[in-house]
Every structure is written in structure tokens, then in C-alpha cells.
Scaffold this active site. Structure first.
Site, PDB file in Angstrom:
ATOM      1  N   SER A 144       8.533  -3.067  -0.081  1.00  0.00           N
ATOM      2  CA  SER A 144       7.978  -4.357   0.508  1.00  0.00           C
ATOM      3  C   SER A 144       8.882  -4.483   1.922  1.00  0.00           C
ATOM      4  O   SER A 144      10.065  -4.321   1.344  1.00  0.00           O
ATOM      5  CB  SER A 144       7.637  -5.689  -0.084  1.00  0.00           C
ATOM      6  N   TYR A 157      10.484 -12.009  -5.894  1.00  0.00           N
ATOM      7  CA  TYR A 157       9.911 -10.587  -5.465  1.00  0.00           C
ATOM      8  C   TYR A 157      10.738  -9.893  -4.573  1.00  0.00           C
ATOM      9  O   TYR A 157      11.090  -8.724  -4.437  1.00  0.00           O
ATOM     10  CB  TYR A 157       8.735 -11.135  -4.666  1.00  0.00           C
TER      11      TYR A 157
HETATM   12  P1  NAP Z   1      -2.943  -5.921  -5.737  1.00  0.00           P
HETATM   13  O1  NAP Z   1      -4.051  -5.517  -5.243  1.00  0.00           O
HETATM   14  O2  NAP Z   1      -2.504  -7.185  -6.558  1.00  0.00           O
HETATM   15  O3  NAP Z   1      -2.552  -4.562  -6.887  1.00  0.00           O
HETATM   16  C1  NAP Z   1      -1.516  -4.661  -7.826  1.00  0.00           C
HETATM   17  C2  NAP Z   1      -1.682  -3.535  -8.493  1.00  0.00           C
HETATM   18  O4  NAP Z   1      -0.445  -3.453  -9.652  1.00  0.00           O
HETATM   19  C3  NAP Z   1      -2.825  -3.459  -9.560  1.00  0.00           C
HETATM   20  O5  NAP Z   1      -3.579  -2.014  -9.386  1.00  0.00           O
HETATM   21  C4  NAP Z   1      -2.391  -3.664 -10.975  1.00  0.00           C
HETATM   22  O6  NAP Z   1      -3.194  -3.047 -11.775  1.00  0.00           O
HETATM   23  C5  NAP Z   1      -0.849  -2.935 -10.998  1.00  0.00           C
HETATM   24  N1  NAP Z   1      -0.058  -3.644 -11.817  1.00  0.00           N
HETATM   25  C6  NAP Z   1       0.313  -4.994 -11.953  1.00  0.00           C
HETATM   26  N2  NAP Z   1       1.089  -4.988 -13.045  1.00  0.00           N
HETATM   27  C7  NAP Z   1       1.117  -3.868 -13.658  1.00  0.00           C
HETATM   28  C8  NAP Z   1       1.801  -3.412 -14.727  1.00  0.00           C
HETATM   29  N3  NAP Z   1       2.517  -4.260 -15.599  1.00  0.00           N
HETATM   30  N4  NAP Z   1       1.667  -2.128 -15.217  1.00  0.00           N
HETATM   31  C9  NAP Z   1       0.746  -1.379 -14.571  1.00  0.00           C
HETATM   32  N5  NAP Z   1       0.209  -1.770 -13.438  1.00  0.00           N
HETATM   33  C10 NAP Z   1       0.503  -3.024 -12.937  1.00  0.00           C
HETATM   34  O7  NAP Z   1      -1.463  -5.583  -4.898  1.00  0.00           O
HETATM   35  P2  NAP Z   1      -1.390  -4.622  -3.702  1.00  0.00           P
HETATM   36  O8  NAP Z   1      -1.149  -5.328  -2.443  1.00  0.00           O
HETATM   37  O9  NAP Z   1      -2.261  -3.280  -3.781  1.00  0.00           O
HETATM   38  O10 NAP Z   1       0.108  -4.032  -4.081  1.00  0.00           O
HETATM   39  C11 NAP Z   1       0.450  -2.834  -4.455  1.00  0.00           C
HETATM   40  C12 NAP Z   1       2.062  -2.667  -4.259  1.00  0.00           C
HETATM   41  O11 NAP Z   1       2.321  -2.797  -2.929  1.00  0.00           O
HETATM   42  C13 NAP Z   1       2.685  -3.536  -4.941  1.00  0.00           C
HETATM   43  O12 NAP Z   1       3.951  -2.934  -5.528  1.00  0.00           O
HETATM   44  C14 NAP Z   1       3.205  -4.734  -3.988  1.00  0.00           C
HETATM   45  O13 NAP Z   1       4.199  -5.253  -4.220  1.00  0.00           O
HETATM   46  C15 NAP Z   1       3.231  -3.794  -2.742  1.00  0.00           C
HETATM   47  N6  NAP Z   1       3.155  -4.603  -1.645  1.00  0.00           N
HETATM   48  C16 NAP Z   1       1.906  -5.241  -1.210  1.00  0.00           C
HETATM   49  C17 NAP Z   1       1.928  -5.745  -0.084  1.00  0.00           C
HETATM   50  C18 NAP Z   1       0.661  -6.612   0.609  1.00  0.00           C
HETATM   51  O14 NAP Z   1       0.528  -7.290   1.487  1.00  0.00           O
HETATM   52  N7  NAP Z   1      -0.584  -6.380  -0.283  1.00  0.00           N
HETATM   53  C19 NAP Z   1       2.873  -6.024   0.872  1.00  0.00           C
HETATM   54  C20 NAP Z   1       4.097  -5.355   0.498  1.00  0.00           C
HETATM   55  C21 NAP Z   1       4.176  -4.700  -0.387  1.00  0.00           C
HETATM   56  P3  NAP Z   1      -4.268  -3.868 -13.063  1.00  0.00           P
HETATM   57  O15 NAP Z   1      -5.254  -4.471 -11.987  1.00  0.00           O
HETATM   58  O16 NAP Z   1      -4.908  -2.825 -13.601  1.00  0.00           O
HETATM   59  O17 NAP Z   1      -3.533  -4.820 -13.887  1.00  0.00           O
END
Ligand code: NAP
Length: 250
Positions: A144, A157
Site C-alpha cells: 500500500s 496498517y
Molecule cells: P477488500 O475488498 O476488503 O478485500 C479484502 C480481501 O482480503 C478479501 O478478498 C478477503 O477475503 C481477503 N482476506 C481478508 N482477510 C483474510 C484472511 N485472513 N485470509 C484470507 N483472505 C483474507 O480489500 P481490497 O481493497 O481489495 O484490498 C486488497 C489488498 O489491497 C489488501 O492487501 C489491501 O491492504 C490492499 N490495498 C487496498 C487499497 C484500497 O484502496 N482498496 C489501498 C492500498 C492497498 P474474504 O472476503 O473471503 O474474507
């Protein structure tokens, strides 16, 4: 540039929702056989599998909490038994538990590190073992911009993602001679469930800090992941590339 991942086996953790979903989709479209890991989102995982099957693209689903060693072991045992190899690992699973430092419970600190950092460690260690067998592999860690820029209420985080960035570089050094490249992608503010609350609360203020004046789409992150997973990126390792509309350099 055509990217062809035909014959490759890929694992995307948290691959059924948000950035993970788009990544699973794009890797499959590029020809990879994708193992979609999910923790809670069975319905979303099944819907994605069905969508891809409708286009003739086969995937595997596997439920596992990446922070639990025994569940990660079971996930990799399945990959070994079914495919005998792993070419691409995307450590995407992640959570936030935002709170100001003085209010932060130890449990919130621990859980964020357990999923975001320990989960990546457990999966990377198991993946590297498989990848070494054929002296090739790509590991992409979804960190991130929070790893390089501080954000209020995100000490846990930021620490977990900063750790993931340092982990990426150390892995790249250790695994370079084994034919495995390890890189990090640093998304900015991407339109998923994870960022919904922050966008709702501070959307306008945030947009002012993004030179491109808009939030990112999950697919814009996925495109970079697909590139890093391909042989076009064979000489790139230990790098951190932001997909953030210029946020981290403004
Ligand atoms: P999201 O829509 O909340 O999705 C999170 C994902 O992580 C879901 O598929 C969830 O699976 C999975 N997950 C959570 N805990 C888990 C566990 N213990 N074991 C296996 N899977 C788990 O978030 P996103 O925005 O797509 O984020 C994806 C990645 O990008 C993350 O690492 C996040 O930190 C990073 N990121 C996101 C942003 C942003 O602005 N969105 C910015 C920077 C970085 P389930 O639903 O099946 O539990």
C-alpha cells in the site's frame, strides 16, 4: 504487448473480492489456471468461478485464513496434489482496523499484522519451496502507499504494509538466485469495500491530494500484477511500484 500465462498456475489470496477479484480475473484471462483463495466470501468466490467457467476458464477455489499456518499448509498441499507446481503467488489478502494510536487495542494491532504480514510470510515460504523445484516463480505482494506515507489512524496498517515492503526486498535478495522474482505493488486509494468508509468520510479532501483527481479502479492494480507475473518482468525484482494516480509523489 500480449501477455500469455498459458500453462501457469497462480494463487491469489483473498482472490474473490476487490483487487483480488480483478487480479484473479485478469490472470485467468491471460491464460493462467488460478487458485482463488477466499476466507469468508464463498458466494463471491463461487460467482467468480462460474463467471470464468462461462468463458471456458477453469479455476479452483480454496477456503483458508492466510494467518493460520495449518490452513495455509492445507492450501499448499492441495496445490501440490492437484497441480504439482506453482508459478505465481499474489499475496493480496489484507484487512484494516483503523484507530488512533492511543485507542488501539493490542488485538487490532496483532490481527492486522497476522493477516497482512504473517499471512504473506506463510504463503511466500510455502510458495518458494514449490517454485524452487523448477527454478522459476513470481511473487507479487500487494502492499500500500501506506507503507511509505503515514496516514492518521493507520499505525497498525502502515506498520504491516511497511513490513511487507521490507519483506519483499529481503525475499528478492534471498530468492533471486533461485529464479524467483519478488515485487510489491502499492495501491493508492482504490474503489473497493476496504476504502469505502474512508472515501465516504474524506473523499473530497483525499481527491485534492491525488494529482490525477480520481480514485483508482481495482483493474488498474490488476494490470500491473499481470505484467509482474509475466516473463516480460523477468529482470525486475525487489521493486515497489505505486498505482496511485500520483498520490505518493505529490
Ligand atoms: P477488500 O475488498 O476488503 O478485500 C479484502 C480481501 O482480503 C478479501 O478478498 C478477503 O477475503 C481477503 N482476506 C481478508 N482477510 C483474510 C484472511 N485472513 N485470509 C484470507 N483472505 C483474507 O480489500 P481490497 O481493497 O481489495 O484490498 C486488497 C489488498 O489491497 C489488501 O492487501 C489491501 O491492504 C490492499 N490495498 C487496498 C487499497 C484500497 O484502496 N482498496 C489501498 C492500498 C492497498 P474474504 O472476503 O473471503 O474474507
Amino acid at each position: 504487448m500480449v501477455i500469455d500465462l498459458t500453462g501457469k498456475i497462480a494463487l491469489v489470496t483473498g482472490g474473490a473480492r476487490g483487487i483480488g477479484r480483478e487480479t484473479s480475473l485478469r490472470l485467468a484471462e491471460a491464460g493462467a489456471r488460478v487458485v482463488i483463495n477466499y476466507q469468508k466470501s464463498l458466494e463471491a468466490a463461487e460467482a467468480l468461478k462460474a463467471e470464468l467457467a462461462g468463458r471456458g476458464l477453469e479455476t479452483d477455489l480454496f477456503q483458508a485464513d492466510v494467518s493460520k499456518p495449518e490452513e495455509v499448509d492445507a492450501l499448499f498441499a492441495r496445490i501440490r496434489d492437484r497441480h504439482g507446481r506453482l508459478d505465481i503467488l499474489v499475496n493480496n489478502a489484507g484487512i484494516i482496523k483503523d484507530t488512533l494510536l492511543l485507542n488501539m487495542d493490542l488485538s487490532d494491532w496483532d490481527r492486522v499484522h497476522d493477516v497482512n504480514l504473517k499471512g504473506a510470510f506463510l504463503c511466500t515460504r510455502a510458495a518458494a519451496e514449490l517454485m524452487m523445484l523448477h527454478h522459476a516463480g513470481k511473487i507479487i505482494n500487494i502492499a500500500s502507499v501506506g507503507a511509505i506515507r503515514g496516514g492518521r489512524g493507520q499505525t497498525n496498517y502502515a506498520s504491516s504494509k511497511g513490513g511487507l515492503l521490507a519483506f519483499t526486498r529481503a525475499c528478492a535478495v534471498e530468492l533471486g538466485s533461485k529464479g524467483i522474482q519478488v515485487n510489491a505493488v502499492l495501491p493508492g486509494m482504490i474503489q473497493t469495500d476496504m476504502s469505502r468508509l474512508v472515501r465516504k468520510r474524506a473523499g473530497e479532501t483525499l481527491l485534492e491530494r491525488i494529482p490525477m483527481g480520481r480514485f483508482g479502479e481495482p483493474t488498474e492494480v490488476a494490470h500491473l500484477v499481470v505484467f509482474l507475473a509475466s516473463d516480460r518482468a523477468d529482470y525486475i525484482t525487489g521493486q515497489a511500484i505505486a498505482v496511485d494516480g500520483g498520490f505518493s509523489v505529490a
